[in-house]
Design a protein around this motif. Structure first.
Motif, short mmCIF file in Angstrom:
data_model
loop_
_atom_site.label_atom_id
_atom_site.label_comp_id
_atom_site.label_asym_id
_atom_site.label_seq_id
_atom_site.Cartn_x
_atom_site.Cartn_y
_atom_site.Cartn_z
N ASP A 162 -31.38 -36.15 3.64
CA ASP A 162 -30.21 -35.52 3.01
C ASP A 162 -30.49 -35.15 1.55
OD1 ASP A 162 -28.81 -35.82 5.36
OD2 ASP A 162 -27.75 -37.64 4.73
N LEU A 163 -31.17 -36.05 0.82
CA LEU A 163 -31.51 -35.74 -0.56
C LEU A 163 -32.37 -34.49 -0.67
CD1 LEU A 163 -32.42 -39.22 -2.15
CD2 LEU A 163 -30.60 -37.70 -2.90
N ARG A 164 -33.37 -34.44 0.19
CA ARG A 164 -34.28 -33.29 0.15
C ARG A 164 -33.52 -31.99 0.42
NH1 ARG A 164 -39.64 -33.39 0.37
NH2 ARG A 164 -39.71 -35.52 1.19
N GLU A 165 -32.62 -32.05 1.39
CA GLU A 165 -31.92 -30.83 1.78
C GLU A 165 -30.95 -30.35 0.71
OE1 GLU A 165 -30.04 -29.15 5.97
OE2 GLU A 165 -31.15 -31.05 5.86
N VAL A 166 -30.12 -31.27 0.15
CA VAL A 166 -29.16 -30.82 -0.85
C VAL A 166 -29.87 -30.42 -2.14
CG1 VAL A 166 -27.25 -32.17 0.09
CG2 VAL A 166 -28.71 -33.19 -1.66
N CYS A 167 -30.96 -31.10 -2.47
CA CYS A 167 -31.70 -30.75 -3.69
C CYS A 167 -32.37 -29.38 -3.54
CB CYS A 167 -32.75 -31.81 -4.01
SG CYS A 167 -32.07 -33.31 -4.72
N GLU A 168 -32.90 -29.11 -2.37
CA GLU A 168 -33.53 -27.80 -2.15
C GLU A 168 -32.51 -26.68 -2.25
OE1 GLU A 168 -35.61 -28.28 1.53
OE2 GLU A 168 -37.34 -29.29 0.59
N GLU A 169 -31.29 -26.94 -1.77
CA GLU A 169 -30.23 -25.93 -1.89
C GLU A 169 -29.91 -25.67 -3.37
OE1 GLU A 169 -26.90 -27.35 0.28
OE2 GLU A 169 -27.88 -27.21 2.25
N ILE A 170 -29.81 -26.76 -4.15
CA ILE A 170 -29.49 -26.62 -5.58
C ILE A 170 -30.61 -25.91 -6.32
CG2 ILE A 170 -29.14 -27.93 -7.71
CD1 ILE A 170 -27.78 -30.08 -5.91
N ILE A 171 -31.84 -26.28 -6.03
CA ILE A 171 -32.98 -25.64 -6.70
C ILE A 171 -33.03 -24.16 -6.37
CG2 ILE A 171 -35.51 -25.56 -6.78
CD1 ILE A 171 -35.45 -28.63 -6.48
N GLN A 172 -32.79 -23.84 -5.10
CA GLN A 172 -32.81 -22.44 -4.69
C GLN A 172 -31.73 -21.64 -5.42
OE1 GLN A 172 -35.24 -21.15 -2.96
NE2 GLN A 172 -34.38 -19.10 -3.18
N GLU A 173 -30.56 -22.25 -5.59
CA GLU A 173 -29.49 -21.59 -6.35
C GLU A 173 -29.96 -21.27 -7.76
OE1 GLU A 173 -26.02 -24.01 -6.50
OE2 GLU A 173 -25.65 -23.94 -4.34
N HIS A 174 -30.64 -22.22 -8.39
CA HIS A 174 -31.12 -22.03 -9.76
C HIS A 174 -32.21 -20.97 -9.83
CE1 HIS A 174 -28.87 -25.68 -10.54
NE2 HIS A 174 -29.14 -25.60 -11.83
N VAL A 175 -33.08 -20.94 -8.85
CA VAL A 175 -34.16 -19.95 -8.83
C VAL A 175 -33.59 -18.55 -8.70
CG1 VAL A 175 -36.12 -19.09 -7.49
CG2 VAL A 175 -35.91 -21.54 -7.94
N GLU A 176 -32.57 -18.43 -7.86
CA GLU A 176 -31.98 -17.10 -7.61
C GLU A 176 -31.04 -16.65 -8.70
OE1 GLU A 176 -30.13 -17.55 -3.81
OE2 GLU A 176 -32.03 -17.55 -2.70
N ARG A 177 -30.59 -17.59 -9.50
CA ARG A 177 -29.62 -17.25 -10.54
C ARG A 177 -30.26 -16.32 -11.56
NH1 ARG A 177 -26.98 -22.25 -13.39
NH2 ARG A 177 -29.01 -22.34 -14.42
N SER A 178 -29.53 -15.35 -11.97
CA SER A 178 -30.05 -14.38 -12.93
C SER A 178 -30.38 -15.07 -14.25
CB SER A 178 -29.00 -13.29 -13.18
OG SER A 178 -29.40 -12.43 -14.21
N THR A 179 -31.53 -14.75 -14.81
CA THR A 179 -31.97 -15.40 -16.05
C THR A 179 -31.07 -15.05 -17.23
OG1 THR A 179 -33.49 -13.55 -16.45
CG2 THR A 179 -34.37 -15.51 -15.36
N ASP A 180 -30.32 -13.93 -17.14
CA ASP A 180 -29.49 -13.58 -18.29
C ASP A 180 -28.25 -14.47 -18.40
OD1 ASP A 180 -28.03 -10.58 -16.73
OD2 ASP A 180 -27.78 -12.72 -16.30
N ARG A 181 -28.05 -15.35 -17.39
CA ARG A 181 -26.95 -16.31 -17.51
C ARG A 181 -27.33 -17.46 -18.43
NH1 ARG A 181 -24.60 -18.29 -11.98
NH2 ARG A 181 -23.43 -19.53 -13.48
N ILE A 182 -28.61 -17.59 -18.73
CA ILE A 182 -29.05 -18.62 -19.67
C ILE A 182 -29.41 -17.93 -20.97
CG2 ILE A 182 -30.70 -20.47 -20.07
CD1 ILE A 182 -31.12 -20.64 -17.08
N SER A 183 -28.46 -17.92 -21.89
CA SER A 183 -28.67 -17.17 -23.13
C SER A 183 -29.67 -17.86 -24.05
CB SER A 183 -27.33 -17.00 -23.85
OG SER A 183 -26.76 -18.27 -24.12
N SER A 184 -29.81 -19.17 -23.89
CA SER A 184 -30.75 -19.92 -24.73
C SER A 184 -31.07 -21.23 -24.03
CB SER A 184 -30.13 -20.20 -26.09
OG SER A 184 -29.08 -21.14 -25.96
N THR A 185 -31.98 -21.97 -24.60
CA THR A 185 -32.30 -23.27 -24.00
C THR A 185 -31.10 -24.20 -24.02
OG1 THR A 185 -33.11 -24.06 -26.15
CG2 THR A 185 -34.74 -23.15 -24.61
#
Length: 479
Positions: free
Chosen positions: A218-241
């Motif tokens: 379960d950990l692996r599955e929910v974490c992979e979903e979250i990581i995938q969301e972050h990978v797909e998220r547009s980089t312009d949503r992170i204006s700075s560190t």
């Protein structure tokens, strides 16, 4: 030359050794054992030789003098599964990977700048807590244990994963539920930790291994979903560190070419889960015990409350900049953590080579438990140690990283907790807000002496029964 002198040891039994001494409150039973046998005691827990340290002086020998010898961790069964092969900061073996992982956590995830960058998250979740408390009736009892756990959980979810996680109807697998199960498994009893050669069939029989495997899936599955969301998220949503959560940071660091050891996706999951699991239970436990002691000691409550209200004034807004001036309130938190350390046996260590500790021969592969519960109540280190007296810290500016090793709420040495500044920011701000905006009473018919102080030993040591209090919004300091 080795001394051939073992530490004192009580009488044991074949096969189990001294496992019969490991009660549901091991820090209590180990403290009583130290009173009888001394500050260094050898136990054989199943097949595992284990040293129990119960004095500040001997803790200093482990955490400072011989820190290089005792800097590794035993490979506990739960951590092997739920930390993805012990690849987090807490449970990884001492070596190049751990040094790199800790450096990343200290410089990227838990730096002063990063902790400050999460001010808005802390503020928003604290306001949510205050709104919830304000909405309750003036005489309505509130389960503060639940309030504190929800607060810590929501802050850590947003900081680590970028958002709060609310279970939707019909949803079977949910991050909060999966993480709660992981926390229970980390704090549970595992026969394989004491009988390594028997662990597979023993833990299968008890069902522990099956629970671990299900939770890992379960950990692996929910974490992979979250990581995938972050990978797909547009980089312009992170204006700075400053806009990054922990997953964002680790995904960025993962791509660096200067890493001594590559960070795999499983390593990334282990590191971010480590930050979450280590922070949620401990933060909520400290808040729970602090409010417990305050309602048991009205004089201390009044003094802490007067300090907060004097420093903040009538502005109506407690800001993190006020915290540096709340000296007595900080002393209250320290005194609470002295009497109720959130992790009373700290995280186990393991010797990497033979060592002589105060004349005692300690072989390699010996497990070491430092009983901070016993050290915090040692009359050789503390005057009237069972008395709740924050003034002892107000009058002596003892830091959370005490150089005398009398006070170890976050451990010490190179394996000390790297996230203590983040945890303190949450604890102190929450406490200041609660003291500023509300007056607190026990439910009708419950006196200070009636408050249950029994504990549950686990990942963090919490109250056995929930803390039920009645908050009344103060008309002069309303939220």
């Amino acid at each position: 030359m080795m001394s051939n002198t073992e530490p004192p040891s009580p009488r044991g039994f074949p096969i189990i050794g001294h496992l019969h001494l490991v009660t549901d409150m091991p820090h209590h039973s180990f403290a009583r054992l130290a009173e009888r046998l001394g500050p260094v005691v050898l136990l054989r827990l199943g097949r595992v030789p284990t040293i129990i340290i119960s004095s500040a002086r001997h803790a200093g020998l482990v955490l400072k003098t011989h820190d290089h010898v005792f800097a590794s961790r035993p490979q506990l069964v739960a951590a092997q599964y739920l930390s993805f092969g012990c690849s987090d900061v807490t449970f990884s073996r001492y070596g190049p990977y751990w040094r790199q992982a800790r450096k990343i956590c200290v410089s990227e995830l838990l730096s002063h700048k990063r902790v400050n960058s999460f001010r808005l998250v802390r503020s928003e979740e604290m306001n949510r807590m205050l709104t919830h408390l304000s909405s309750s009736g003036s005489d309505d009892p509130v389960d503060m244990s639940k309030v504190f756990f929800t607060l810590a959980n929501d802050i850590l979810c947003r900081v680590a994963f970028g958002r709060r996680f609310i279970k939707k109807e019909g949803q079977n697998r949910h991050l909060t539920g999966v993480l709660t199960e992981a926390q229970e498994l980390f704090g549970g009893f595992c026969a394989g930790d004491f009988y390594p050669e028997w662990q597979y069939w023993v833990d299968w029989v008890t069902g522990f291994k099956k629970r671990l495997e299900k939770n890992l899936e379960d950990l692996r599955e929910v974490c992979e979903e979250i990581i995938q969301e972050h990978v797909e998220r547009s980089t312009d949503r992170i204006s700075s560190t400053n806009g990054e959560d922990f997953v964002d940071v680790l995904l960025r660091v993962q791509q660096r070419e200067d890493l001594e050891v590559p960070i795999t996706d499983d390593n990334l999951k282990a590191l971010v889960l480590d930050m979450f699991v280590a922070g949620t239970d401990t933060t909520s436990a400290v808040l729970e015990w602090t409010m417990t002691e305050l309602v048991r000691h009205p004089r201390v409550m009044k003094k802490a409350q007067e300090e907060v209200r004097k420093i903040v004034g009538s502005s109506g807004k407690v800001d993190e900049s006020h915290l540096q001036h709340l000296h007595y309130m900080k002393a209250v938190v320290k005194e609470t953590m002295r009497l109720h350390p959130p992790v009373p046996l700290l995280v186990p260590r393991e010797s990497m080579e033979d060592c002589v500790l105060d004349g005692y021969e300690i072989p390699a592969k010996t497990r070491v438990l430092i009983n901070s519960y016993a050290i915090g109540r040692d009359p050789k280190s503390w005057d009237d140690p069972l008395n709740y007296d924050p003034e002892r810290f107000e009058n002596h500016n003892m830091d959370f990283k005490d150089q005398d090793f009398k006070f170890l709420p976050f451990g010490g040495g190179r394996r000390g907790c790297p996230g203590y500044a983040f945890g303190l920011a949450t604890m102190e701000l929450a406490l200041a807000l609660l003291l500023y905006h509300f007056d607190w009473e026990l439910p009708q018919g419950v006196g200070a002496d009636d408050v249950n102080l029994d504990e549950i030993f686990g990942l963090a040591t919490r109250k056995k029964t929930p803390l039920i209090l009645v908050p009344t919004a103060n008309k002069d300091y309303k939220f």
